[in-house]
Design an enzyme around this catalytic site. Structure first.
Site, PDB file in Angstrom:
ATOM      1  N   SER A 144      13.170 -12.225  14.509  1.00 41.42           N
ATOM      2  CA  SER A 144      12.092 -12.018  15.480  1.00 41.42           C
ATOM      3  C   SER A 144      11.231 -10.855  15.012  1.00 41.42           C
ATOM      4  O   SER A 144      11.731  -9.917  14.375  1.00 41.42           O
ATOM      5  CB  SER A 144      12.677 -11.696  16.860  1.00 41.42           C
ATOM      6  OG  SER A 144      11.665 -11.255  17.753  1.00 41.42           O
ATOM      7  N   TYR A 157      18.508  -7.872  22.557  1.00 39.78           N
ATOM      8  CA  TYR A 157      17.983  -8.996  21.786  1.00 39.78           C
ATOM      9  C   TYR A 157      17.440  -8.511  20.435  1.00 39.78           C
ATOM     10  O   TYR A 157      17.741  -9.095  19.387  1.00 39.78           O
ATOM     11  CB  TYR A 157      16.884  -9.698  22.567  1.00 39.78           C
ATOM     12  CG  TYR A 157      16.231 -10.841  21.821  1.00 39.78           C
ATOM     13  CD1 TYR A 157      16.876 -12.065  21.696  1.00 39.78           C
ATOM     14  CD2 TYR A 157      14.974 -10.681  21.243  1.00 39.78           C
ATOM     15  CE1 TYR A 157      16.276 -13.115  21.003  1.00 39.78           C
ATOM     16  CE2 TYR A 157      14.374 -11.720  20.558  1.00 39.78           C
ATOM     17  CZ  TYR A 157      15.024 -12.933  20.439  1.00 39.78           C
ATOM     18  OH  TYR A 157      14.428 -13.966  19.747  1.00 39.78           O
TER      19      TYR A 157
END
Length: 252
Positions: A144, A157
């Site tokens: 990400s 995350y």
């Protein structure tokens, strides 16, 4: 074109996984997609891949359930055999979850769920499937853009995706002797159903996040899928141990 080669995309029943499966099919690869719960969605992906003129199949896999991996590897080997093959050429580790919240709101269960799926599951799936991966094959782990920039409420995350980046670099060394390339691809804000579909469905969210990118918009799933297919191709055969960010220049 990569005609005849076989790729597997985890979490290929929807979103980035489906877009990736479709992009690989356009490059001529046969595609196996995995899904955790929605078999109907997975079959929709299979049909869309078959429409590109290549073979496709769906297999159930919960990447948070590490104990199921030996049995899954056997099912995967059987599917390869059905196609007259013994080896997988490309492994795309796309499946993952995102649980978000400020420091005081994150529970132990939240933390464990994210790490068990995004890090533990990814690592041990690679371990389980490495014997089935062809020498000269490719592994692409989906990271990400949040492993580079920061955003409140994303600590767990983001940390899980930073771990994926490090795993990719380290495993590139370990598997390099087999000429297997291992890379991470890091999508930025993309209009999928991830996190409730906010970036796809909420115009205000799309506008706000798009304004933070150099190209002035959020990404589309097909753009991430195309980038993954390009990274998997022989055109980038000299690229390994890299993190490729596909974010339109987010938060530069």
């Amino acid at each position: 074109m990569e005609s005849g080669k076989i790729a597997m995309v985890t979490g290929g029943n929807r979103g980035l996984g489906r877009a990736t499966a479709q992009a690989l099919a356009r490059h001529g690869l046969r595609v196996i997609v995995t899904y955790r719960g929605d078999a109907q969605q997975a079959e929709e992906t299979v049909r869309s891949v078959q429409e590109a003129g290549v073979e496709a199949a769906a297999l159930r896999l919960d990447i948070s359930d590490v104990g199921s991996f030996p049995a899954f590897a056997s099912r995967l080997a059987a599917q390869l055999g059905h196609w007259g093959a013994t080896r997988l050429d490309v492994l795309i580790n796309n499946a993952g979850i995102g649980l978000f919240g400020p420091l005081e709101a994150v529970t132990v269960d939240d933390f464990d769920a994210v790490m068990d799926t995004n890090v533990r599951g990814t690592f041990f799936l690679i371990q389980a499937l490495a014997p089935l991966l062809a020498d000269g094959g490719r592994i692409i782990n989906v990271s990400s853009s949040l492993s580079r920039h920061t955003s409140a409420g994303t600590s767990v995350y983001s940390a899980s995706k930073a771990a994926v980046d490090v795993l990719s670099r380290t495993l590139a060394i370990e598997l390099g002797a087999r000429k297997i390339r291992v890379n991470a691809i890091a999508p930025g804000p993309t209009a999928t159903d991830f996190n409730g579909g906010a970036m796809r469905d909420d115009a205000q969210v799309r506008e706000g996040l798009g304004a933070q990118t150099a190209l002035g918009r959020v990404g589309e799933p097909q753009e991430i899928g195309d980038a993954i297919a390009a990274l998997a191709s022989e055109d980038l055969r000299w690229v390994t141990a890299q993190r490729l960010e596909v974010s339109g220049g987010a938060l530069l």
